[in-house]
Structures are given as structure tokens and as C-alpha cells.
Design a protein around this motif. Sequence first.
Motif, PDB file in Angstrom:
ATOM      1  N   UNK A  45       0.777  -1.236  -0.057  1.00  0.00           N
ATOM      2  CA  UNK A  45       0.038   0.136  -0.001  1.00  0.00           C
ATOM      3  C   UNK A  45       0.763   1.301  -0.063  1.00  0.00           C
ATOM      4  N   UNK A  46       0.444   2.368  -0.540  1.00  0.00           N
ATOM      5  CA  UNK A  46       0.853   3.721  -0.601  1.00  0.00           C
ATOM      6  C   UNK A  46      -0.338   4.577  -0.450  1.00  0.00           C
ATOM      7  N   UNK A  47       0.086   5.860   0.276  1.00  0.00           N
ATOM      8  CA  UNK A  47      -0.940   6.940   0.169  1.00  0.00           C
ATOM      9  C   UNK A  47      -0.325   8.026  -0.276  1.00  0.00           C
ATOM     10  N   UNK A  48      -0.887   8.629  -1.320  1.00  0.00           N
ATOM     11  CA  UNK A  48      -0.440   9.764  -1.729  1.00  0.00           C
ATOM     12  C   UNK A  48      -1.238  11.091  -1.391  1.00  0.00           C
ATOM     13  N   UNK A  49      -0.480  12.168  -1.373  1.00  0.00           N
ATOM     14  CA  UNK A  49      -1.033  13.558  -0.950  1.00  0.00           C
ATOM     15  C   UNK A  49      -0.599  14.651  -1.762  1.00  0.00           C
ATOM     16  N   UNK A  50      -1.611  15.469  -1.954  1.00  0.00           N
ATOM     17  CA  UNK A  50      -1.471  16.683  -2.752  1.00  0.00           C
ATOM     18  C   UNK A  50      -1.870  17.683  -2.256  1.00  0.00           C
ATOM     19  N   UNK A  51      -1.045  18.638  -1.985  1.00  0.00           N
ATOM     20  CA  UNK A  51      -1.309  20.004  -1.362  1.00  0.00           C
ATOM     21  C   UNK A  51      -1.555  21.277  -2.357  1.00  0.00           C
ATOM     22  N   UNK A  52      -2.713  21.734  -2.017  1.00  0.00           N
ATOM     23  CA  UNK A  52      -2.832  22.824  -3.219  1.00  0.00           C
ATOM     24  C   UNK A  52      -2.806  24.415  -2.582  1.00  0.00           C
ATOM     25  N   UNK A  53      -2.522  25.263  -3.298  1.00  0.00           N
ATOM     26  CA  UNK A  53      -2.493  26.394  -2.674  1.00  0.00           C
ATOM     27  C   UNK A  53      -2.612  27.378  -4.086  1.00  0.00           C
TER      28      UNK A  53
ATOM     29  N   UNK B  70      -8.773   4.624  -2.937  1.00  0.00           N
ATOM     30  CA  UNK B  70      -9.718   5.211  -2.268  1.00  0.00           C
ATOM     31  C   UNK B  70      -9.347   6.654  -2.297  1.00  0.00           C
ATOM     32  N   UNK B  71      -9.788   7.849  -3.096  1.00  0.00           N
ATOM     33  CA  UNK B  71      -9.645   9.194  -2.946  1.00  0.00           C
ATOM     34  C   UNK B  71     -10.547   9.976  -2.020  1.00  0.00           C
ATOM     35  N   UNK B  72      -9.827  11.004  -1.646  1.00  0.00           N
ATOM     36  CA  UNK B  72     -10.375  11.735  -0.351  1.00  0.00           C
ATOM     37  C   UNK B  72      -9.893  13.020  -0.405  1.00  0.00           C
ATOM     38  N   UNK B  73     -10.578  13.936   0.506  1.00  0.00           N
ATOM     39  CA  UNK B  73      -9.993  15.362   0.336  1.00  0.00           C
ATOM     40  C   UNK B  73     -10.231  15.899   1.556  1.00  0.00           C
ATOM     41  N   UNK B  74      -9.201  16.730   2.302  1.00  0.00           N
ATOM     42  CA  UNK B  74      -9.254  17.518   3.520  1.00  0.00           C
ATOM     43  C   UNK B  74      -9.358  19.053   3.093  1.00  0.00           C
ATOM     44  N   UNK B  75     -10.454  19.783   3.096  1.00  0.00           N
ATOM     45  CA  UNK B  75     -10.665  20.899   2.556  1.00  0.00           C
ATOM     46  C   UNK B  75      -9.961  21.918   3.615  1.00  0.00           C
ATOM     47  N   UNK B  76     -10.005  21.507   4.804  1.00  0.00           N
ATOM     48  CA  UNK B  76      -9.299  22.262   5.788  1.00  0.00           C
ATOM     49  C   UNK B  76      -7.776  22.201   5.728  1.00  0.00           C
ATOM     50  N   UNK B  77      -7.221  21.302   5.158  1.00  0.00           N
ATOM     51  CA  UNK B  77      -5.846  21.427   4.968  1.00  0.00           C
ATOM     52  C   UNK B  77      -5.566  21.468   3.556  1.00  0.00           C
ATOM     53  N   UNK B  78      -6.329  21.703   2.699  1.00  0.00           N
ATOM     54  CA  UNK B  78      -5.964  21.991   1.239  1.00  0.00           C
ATOM     55  C   UNK B  78      -5.293  20.761   0.675  1.00  0.00           C
ATOM     56  N   UNK B  79      -5.674  19.512   0.996  1.00  0.00           N
ATOM     57  CA  UNK B  79      -5.113  18.392   0.544  1.00  0.00           C
ATOM     58  C   UNK B  79      -6.082  17.282   0.014  1.00  0.00           C
TER      59      UNK B  79
END
Length: 117
Positions: free
Chosen positions: A17-25, A68-77
Motif C-alpha cells: 500500500x501507499x498513500x499519496x498526498x497533494x497539497x494545493x495553494x 480510495x480518493x479523499x480530500x481535506x478542505x481544511x488542509x487543502x489536501x
Amino acid sequence: QVQLVESGGGSVQAGGSLKLSCVGSGYMFSTCSMAWHRQAPGKERELVSGIKSDGTTTYIDSVKGRFAVSRDNGKNTLYLQMNSLKTEDTAVYSCAACLPTIGYKYWGQGTQVTVSS
């Protein structure tokens, strides 16, 4: 200035398994649809999974039940949890944001995922 920065890629054995993250700004993260794409060597880029601002998700058939895709709008991630990885999942994974109808306006640089047998 808009930035999308991916992280979390790496090398893993098949079944791992791996978990990717993407931080937007630099843009209104919470209002934009976002997506993960991937491009394997010698192949065209493909849309792996998308998530709308309301949380609605889509997946290509080959990853359903494993990713599984997800988003955390509080962290812009934006996240992509990838389980039961297969060698055919090997690719550069990139996140994209906003305006899916035009193929997404903003893109990250990508992160390499390598799955070995």
C-alpha cells in the motif's frame, strides 16, 4: 501563484500500500473538483480517480475496490490511498485541480509509484 505538490510516492512490492498526498495553494481548493491521473512509460496519461467539491468520487475500473480518493478542505489536501497494488499500477501519479470539463486547469509535477513483483 497556484501550486499543487504531490508526495507519498515510492517503491513497494505487489500487494502493498501507499498513500499519496497533494497539497494545493493559490486557488479556492474547496470549490474545485480534483483528480489523480497516472502515466506509465510508453502509455497515455489516464484519469485514475476524481472527487468533486461535494465529495462525489469516481474511479477507473482497474482500481475500484483498491484505491480510495479523499480530500481535506481544511488542509487543502487531496489524498489517494492505494491498496493491493499491482505491477501495472507503476506510473507517475499527478494531481489536478479545477475545470474538469477542459481537462483540468492546474497540475502538479507528479510522484513516481513503482510496484515490483
